[in-house]
Design an enzyme around this catalytic site. Structure first.
Site, PDB file in Angstrom:
ATOM      1  N   ASP A 227       0.808  -1.220   0.000  1.00  0.00           N
ATOM      2  CA  ASP A 227       0.000   0.000   0.000  1.00  0.00           C
ATOM      3  C   ASP A 227       0.842   1.272   0.000  1.00  0.00           C
ATOM      4  O   ASP A 227       2.049   1.234   0.217  1.00  0.00           O
ATOM      5  CB  ASP A 227      -0.965   0.007   1.202  1.00  0.00           C
ATOM      6  CG  ASP A 227      -0.375  -0.675   2.444  1.00  0.00           C
ATOM      7  OD1 ASP A 227       0.851  -0.594   2.633  1.00  0.00           O
ATOM      8  OD2 ASP A 227      -1.130  -1.293   3.199  1.00  0.00           O
TER       9      ASP A 227
ATOM     10  N   ASN B  66      -7.239  -3.944  14.360  1.00  0.00           N
ATOM     11  CA  ASN B  66      -8.640  -4.175  13.980  1.00  0.00           C
ATOM     12  C   ASN B  66      -8.783  -5.333  12.988  1.00  0.00           C
ATOM     13  O   ASN B  66      -9.863  -5.564  12.452  1.00  0.00           O
ATOM     14  CB  ASN B  66      -9.258  -2.896  13.401  1.00  0.00           C
ATOM     15  CG  ASN B  66      -8.616  -2.471  12.079  1.00  0.00           C
ATOM     16  OD1 ASN B  66      -7.747  -3.161  11.544  1.00  0.00           O
ATOM     17  ND2 ASN B  66      -9.045  -1.324  11.562  1.00  0.00           N
TER      18      ASN B  66
ATOM     19  N   HIS C 114      -7.139  -5.638  10.034  1.00  0.00           N
ATOM     20  CA  HIS C 114      -6.917  -5.355   8.608  1.00  0.00           C
ATOM     21  C   HIS C 114      -5.624  -6.000   8.121  1.00  0.00           C
ATOM     22  O   HIS C 114      -4.686  -6.219   8.890  1.00  0.00           O
ATOM     23  CB  HIS C 114      -6.954  -3.845   8.306  1.00  0.00           C
ATOM     24  CG  HIS C 114      -5.802  -3.038   8.798  1.00  0.00           C
ATOM     25  ND1 HIS C 114      -5.940  -1.757   9.296  1.00  0.00           N
ATOM     26  CD2 HIS C 114      -4.464  -3.294   8.867  1.00  0.00           C
ATOM     27  CE1 HIS C 114      -4.763  -1.287   9.623  1.00  0.00           C
ATOM     28  NE2 HIS C 114      -3.846  -2.191   9.383  1.00  0.00           N
TER      29      HIS C 114
ATOM     30  N   GLU D 129      -9.763  -2.685   5.376  1.00  0.00           N
ATOM     31  CA  GLU D 129     -10.307  -2.427   6.701  1.00  0.00           C
ATOM     32  C   GLU D 129     -11.585  -3.238   6.931  1.00  0.00           C
ATOM     33  O   GLU D 129     -12.294  -3.578   5.962  1.00  0.00           O
ATOM     34  CB  GLU D 129     -10.650  -0.936   6.824  1.00  0.00           C
ATOM     35  CG  GLU D 129      -9.464   0.018   6.672  1.00  0.00           C
ATOM     36  CD  GLU D 129      -8.690   0.221   7.969  1.00  0.00           C
ATOM     37  OE1 GLU D 129      -8.542  -0.744   8.758  1.00  0.00           O
ATOM     38  OE2 GLU D 129      -8.214   1.342   8.188  1.00  0.00           O
TER      39      GLU D 129
END
Ligand code: F6R
Length: 243
Positions: free
Chosen positions: A67, A136, A138, A143
């Site tokens: 990313d 979380n 991801h 996400e």
């Protein structure tokens, strides 16, 4: 999933560096998928120091990062391109054109996402994809959500993800971009082999959900249960909630 536990994150990094260098010597044209963030810092430190000490042939290796922040690129503090140059690429003899990241400054982001997917396909796909995991759940910047994107796409970053990245922006949450270009779930799952590294207790709930929980878009890493060659490398903190 093949789960490996380490007493300390340095032991984890050393082991993964050894395996990566072994894979490189077996296949000099290896295609590596790479993460940024805090977790792989020790891995890159180990890879560059071993590359400087001994003979590691990076000349034909191709890499694709997961990313990049939208709006940022080479020369921008906080960009993943700058991170990768500083942590690895500037210290090993990789061909600059072979060290790929999505271009967060591209004028046409949709076209850039499509170009990135094509570049990965043209390289023959990713041999080994190294991943971190968000607290979380991801992976890349996929996400938790009601649905997930298959291919490289423009991702909206969640507030906690931006907060976790504020350290790279002088601690200023407002300076952290709101969007990123990220490989999608199918891009990641298309790798022939996946290695996920997690360190620290703050990752332990996501790690336990990924390994023992249901497969759900609310914990994107749980989809790794469907891949046939996944190794999960954990330090004590990250393994804390495992059975
Ligand atoms: C980074 C990436 C992210 C990170 C994750 C963990 O390229 O794709 O999924 O791997 O946010 O980040 P750290 O290692 O900083 O806790």
């Amino acid at each position: 999933m093949n789960i490996e536990r380490f007493d300390h994150e340095d032991a984890l990094a050393t082991t993964l560096a050894t395996r990566t260098i072994e894979a490189l010597s077996l296949n000099p044209r290896l295609v590596l998928g790479l993460p940024t963030g805090r977790t792989p810092v020790a891995l890159y430190r180990e890879l560059r120091s071993r590359s400087q000490r001994g003979h590691v042939d990076w000349s034909q290796v191709r890499t694709f990062n997961l990313d990049e922040f939208v709006g940022l690129g080479a020369g921008d503090a906080g960009s993943y391109r700058s991170y990768m140059q500083a942590e690895l690429f500037d210290h090993v003899r990789i061909e600059p054109l072979n060290a790929g990241l999505p271009d967060g400054r591209a004028a046409n982001l949709a076209a850039e996402c499509a170009r990135y997917e094509r570049a990965i396909a043209l390289a023959g796909g990713i041999d080994i994809q190294i991943l971190g995991i968000g607290a979380n759940g991801h992976i890349g910047f996929n996400e938790p959500a009601d649905s997930l994107a298959a291919e490289t796409h423009v991702a909206v970053l969640q507030q906690d993800t931006r907060a976790a990245n504020a350290g790279w922006f002088g601690g200023h949450l407002s300076a952290v971009p709101t969007h990123a270009l990220s490989m999608g779930m199918a891009t990641i799952m298309g790798a022939r082999e996946i290695v996920l590294m997690a360190t620290g207790e703050e990752k332990s709930a996501a790690v336990a959900g990924m390994i023992d929980g249901p497969i759900t878009t609310r914990l994107p890493a749980s989809f790794l249960q469907l891949h046939s060659r996944v190794t999960v490398m954990l330090d004590r903190g990250a393994a804390l909630r495992l059975a």
